[in-house]
Design an enzyme around this catalytic site. Structure first.
Site, PDB file in Angstrom:
ATOM      1  N   CYS A 160       0.804  -1.229   0.000  1.00  0.00           N
ATOM      2  CA  CYS A 160       0.000   0.000   0.000  1.00  0.00           C
ATOM      3  C   CYS A 160       0.832   1.272   0.000  1.00  0.00           C
ATOM      4  O   CYS A 160       0.285   2.366   0.006  1.00  0.00           O
ATOM      5  CB  CYS A 160      -0.975  -0.024   1.155  1.00  0.00           C
ATOM      6  SG  CYS A 160      -2.033  -1.466   1.056  1.00  0.00           S
ATOM      7  N   HIS A 293      -2.446   8.173   6.290  1.00  0.00           N
ATOM      8  CA  HIS A 293      -2.747   6.892   5.649  1.00  0.00           C
ATOM      9  C   HIS A 293      -4.164   6.473   6.088  1.00  0.00           C
ATOM     10  O   HIS A 293      -4.967   6.109   5.262  1.00  0.00           O
ATOM     11  CB  HIS A 293      -1.692   5.857   6.043  1.00  0.00           C
ATOM     12  CG  HIS A 293      -1.806   4.574   5.291  1.00  0.00           C
ATOM     13  ND1 HIS A 293      -1.821   4.528   3.914  1.00  0.00           N
ATOM     14  CD2 HIS A 293      -1.907   3.283   5.711  1.00  0.00           C
ATOM     15  CE1 HIS A 293      -1.938   3.265   3.525  1.00  0.00           C
ATOM     16  NE2 HIS A 293      -1.998   2.495   4.584  1.00  0.00           N
ATOM     17  N   HIS A 328      -9.738   2.518   0.079  1.00  0.00           N
ATOM     18  CA  HIS A 328      -8.286   2.332   0.122  1.00  0.00           C
ATOM     19  C   HIS A 328      -7.863   1.762  -1.226  1.00  0.00           C
ATOM     20  O   HIS A 328      -8.122   0.604  -1.529  1.00  0.00           O
ATOM     21  CB  HIS A 328      -7.922   1.380   1.260  1.00  0.00           C
ATOM     22  CG  HIS A 328      -6.437   1.263   1.480  1.00  0.00           C
ATOM     23  ND1 HIS A 328      -5.518   1.894   0.678  1.00  0.00           N
ATOM     24  CD2 HIS A 328      -5.730   0.585   2.418  1.00  0.00           C
ATOM     25  CE1 HIS A 328      -4.289   1.605   1.117  1.00  0.00           C
ATOM     26  NE2 HIS A 328      -4.398   0.819   2.168  1.00  0.00           N
TER      27      HIS A 328
END
Lengths: 399, 352, 85
Positions: A160, A293, A328
């Site tokens: 990620c 994040h 996400h």
């Protein structure tokens, strides 16, 4: 080693819009792009929430003027849309005398087609064109061919934080004088593979995600592609080019703690943020806004929150996670949120952390919950953390 | 800034576990796939860590540890892993299980292994190394672009020593699928005859080669890394133009190159590109080859780099690496030229 | 119960790849997580998959797993009481 790294072009396609202006409008109207899944035939499509790009593959092809869609994975199509927008914005033309690079990031690559045709590959010998499109590099090469980029092309996959690392590498290649300009970013389409992977880890929130909330229940997956054109100071000055901002800071550190979990105190995140501040030569107090994040998992938000408290000595600047807008988008998240950070900087707005209602008991701060216009913003810190404790922080500055 | 190769860990289809010597005997298979000769992984990884790892992860960690030990360095300033396919075995496992069980009963332990940066993260966890960590996944450019990053980290004083490796394994599924695209020979061939085969396809291979790269001079350094560049183009004229300007920036002429390591893989569809390159530049330099030893895989240029570094270190090159030319009298500079399917070209220049 | 315990031990060895280990090597009363066998949070999720697939037991809240998975014996007792297949 000197010279600023300028952002001269940006492009994005996500669940809240097919181009930069549409994304900005959704952010300004606080309109999230989270819904049930339309384009993937999964047993979970009706049960989970995700950020899906509105156009299907045929529509993406016609948008791009591609006549035969065969051989294009969804990650490639999304990448082409966003990369072309970034190039147009930067008034890019291929030029052999300008050393040009392309760094893209992905995690599933062409998995959307592999999972659909995997059995056919073996059994009935069809759709062979999707065998070679499976890997991470395929979408990068299709972009390079389309944009005539030859000097330096590569693909990064660090879960990620992938596209944040693409931005980091591109900035360093320019700072070190190895390239004059470089297109950086990432592309990730939703896939059954990813949905099932994250579902097996039991970290999907079936409802819209609530980052930094005491009662957060996990992530919503999303798909997106986002690219930035970075150019050297010399090139920008020589051509008197317009630019959005500069990439002033970057830092990558590995937590070396656990394969998927972050440490409770966020050691790796602290290291990454401090490295970014050091590269940018900034004090923590000079950061105007943090695009976190903030995935919405128990583990990430508590670890990242603790790390932010450490770096900013208990008094952090305004913070928000924009993942409730887009979901996400895993490997693309770093580039998506880089563009949101740039929009915050350009329009002097603090972006809201949607769906928030209750402060986390272990943290001393709450995120920004509504859009705040007319906020003086000079330096934005953007965090991207991945599996394997791969932590990357970037700083975007007005000048 | 100077860069040196200080340590090597090399797991390959040949006896390369002893980093500082060439294999004395050649493994000589009749096959279309070459598999690695594995060390006993118990010597490198304990059972509680090993139990979730597939081959590619074990190969990566063990060769990384061998390289650090060879270099006498415990904790590197950065870790970079390069892999074309990552943990392809686990990816296939999770995909099969998803399709077989209609998306139910899936094991998360398999999913987390499928992430491409698994190898790099597990090396970091093993070494408790919290420094820079990245993973490059771009076909035959994976290793070279990782190497460019490694050298930059040294320039930036981000790291004094960088652990950098290329690792890929070959699975039967991957082999079978790419066989449909004519990547491989249609029938087994003795690997030593690979380059004379005059048919399409090559032999599939695998390997894991890690390097400890340092900016410190040391008598046990293998060689100097003088430069690396990549080019994405099928235009041979552009390749030659860029290659010439590369030599110019490195201030070296073709005459100073003692040996050229070519990524010839016996595929009649693509090998002629190497020959046109040599012909246009009128290169008469002695030629060496490596893919008949390792098979072809995305990060095989890491294997080529290990053999070349050793050739400079020992000032000798084994007969089995020479290709249709006399051995050089002494070996000061080696150029490695690899290409993948005509459009990915990469050059690595090593020196004494 | 003893048969189920033995079956579970074998299941654990196979699922978690404890090569070179036999069912006799696992202590029925020893902790499965942390000290003892050394399983971790990812293994806990894998154990939940085994329970669902093999015994038809679905644990809705991962927090309940902690107690159930404490030793081979607690696991066996829970399965014996709740199994659907």
């Amino acid at each position: 080693m000197s010279g600023k790294v300028y952002v001269t072009g940006i492009g994005i396609i996500s669940s809240i819009g097919n181009k930069v202006t549409e994304n900005l409008e959704s952010l300004l109207n606080q309109k999230p792009g989270i819904s049930r899944i339309q384009h993937i035939d999964s047993i979970y499509s009706e049960h989970i929430s995700a950020g899906e790009v509105g156009m299907n593959n045929e529509e993406l092809c016609s948008h791009l003027g591609i006549k035969a869609s065969l051989g294009y994975t969804r990650s490639t199509l999304l990448a082409l849309v966003a990369a072309k927008e970034a190039c147009d914005d930067a008034l890019y033309t291929a030029d052999e005398n300008i050393r040009t690079g392309l760094i893209s990031a992905t995690t599933v690559g062409g998995m959307d087609k592999s999972e659909l045709h995997y059995r056919e590959f073996h059994e009935i010998n069809t759709h062979h064109c999707y065998i070679a499109t499976h890997d991470c590099a395929d979408h990068t090469e299709k972009l390079a061919e389309e944009l005539h980029i030859t000097d330096f092309i590569t693909t990064i996959s660090t879960a990620c934080s992938s596209s944040a690392n693409a931005i980091l590498l591109g900035s360093r290649l320019i700072r070190n004088g190895l390239l004059d300009r470089v297109l950086v970013g990432g592309s990730e389409c939703l896939s059954k593979f990813h949905i099932n992977g994250f579902n097996s880890m039991q970290i999907l929130d079936p409802n819209p995600c609530k980052p930094f909330d005491e009662n957060r229940k996990g992530i919503n997956l999303g798909e997106a592609a986002a690219y930035l054109m970075l150019e050297s100071e010399d090139l920008v000055k020589k051509n008197n080019k317009k630019y959005h901002c500069v990439v002033s800071g970057w830092g990558n550190a590995c937590e070396a703690f656990h394969q998927t979990a972050s440490s409770p105190e966020g050691t790796g995140a602290v290291l990454a943020m401090n490295k970014a501040l050091k590269t940018a030569n900034l004090l923590p107090s000079e950061i105007s806004y943090i695009n976190a994040h903030g995935t919405g998992t128990q583990n990430n938000d508590s670890s990242e929150g603790k790390a932010i408290e450490t770096v900013f000595q208990g008094i952090p600047p305004p913070i928000s996670s924009t993942k409730p807008f887009t979901g996400h988008t895993t490997s693309a998240a770093g580039a998506v949120e880089a563009i949101f950070s740039i929009l915050a900087l350009q329009h002097q707005i603090l972006l809201p952390n949607l769906n928030f209602s209750q402060q986390m008991s272990e943290l001393s701060f709450s995120p920004v919950t509504s859009l705040q216009p007319h906020t003086p913003i000079r330096h934005v810190l953007s965090n991207s953390f991945g599996f394997g404790g791969n932590n990357t922080s970037l700083i975007f500055s007005a000048e | 800034m100077e860069y040196y190769i200080r340590g090597i860990g090399n797991i390959s289809p040949q006896e390369t576990l002893n980093s500082r010597d060439f294999p004395t005997e050649l493994h000589n298979e009749n096959s279309t796939i070459l598999k690695c000769i594995h060390p006993d992984y118990k010597d490198y990884i304990d059972i509680s860590s090993r139990r979730r790892m597939g081959n590619v992860v074990k190969m990566g960690i063990a060769s990384a540890l061998i390289s650090l030990k060879d270099a006498g360095i415990e904790n590197p300033g950065a870790i970079i892993t390069c892999t074309g396919l990552g943990a392809v075995e686990d990816t296939e496992k999770f995909l099969n299980s998803m399709l077989d069980n209609n998306e139910q009963f899936l094991n998360p332990a398999v999913f987390i292994q499928t992430t491409y940066n698994t190898i790099s993260s597990l090396i970091a966890i093993r070494l408790n190394c919290k420094n820079y960590n990245s993973t490059y996944v771009h076909r035959s450019f994976s290793f070279e672009t990782g190497l460019i990053d490694a050298l930059m980290l040294i320039d930036e004083n981000e790291a004094e020593n960088v652990l950098l490796g290329g690792v890929d394994d070959i699975t039967l599924t991957h082999f079978t699928l790419f066989d449909k695209l004519d990547y491989w020979k249609k029938s087994p061939i003795n690997q030593v005859n690979l380059l004379d085969s005059k048919s399409i396809g090559t032999i599939a291979g695998e390997g894991s080669t890690f390097f400890t790269i340092t900016n410190q001079e040391h008598p046990e350094n293998y060689c100097r890394i003088k430069g690396v560049f990549t080019l994405f183009s099928s235009d041979i004229e552009l390749v030659i133009k860029k290659f010439n300007s590369f030599l110019q920036t490195k201030d070296i002429s073709l005459n100073n190159i003692d040996l050229i390591m070519l990524g010839l893989n016996g595929d009649s569809n693509f090998d002629d590109r190497y020959f046109s390159f040599m012909k246009v530049l009128n290169i008469n330099t002695p030629m060496a080859v490596y893919k008949h030893l390792s098979g072809d895989y995305y990060t095989s240029s890491a294997f080529a780099t290990a053999l070349s570094a050793l050739a400079i270190y020992k000032d000798e090159v084994p007969d089995y690496m020479m290709y249709k030319s006399e051995k050089p009298k002494s070996i000061k500079n080696i150029l490695i030229y690899n290409q993948f399917r005509g459009n990915e070209h990469s050059f690595i220049l090593l020196g004494k | 119960m003893e048969d189920l315990i033995k079956e579970l031990k074998q299941e654990i060895i196979d699922e978690f790849n404890f090569e070179d280990m036999t069912a006799e090597d696992i202590d029925t009363e020893a902790p499965l997580f942390g000290e003892g066998l050394g399983l971790d949070s990812i293994d806990a999720l894998s154990l939940m998959v085994i329970l669902e697939k093999k015994y038809g037991i679905k644990i809705e809240d991962p927090k309940d797993g902690k107690k159930i998975f404490s030793t081979v014996r607690t696991l066996a007792e829970y399965i014996a009481a709740n199994r659907k297949q």
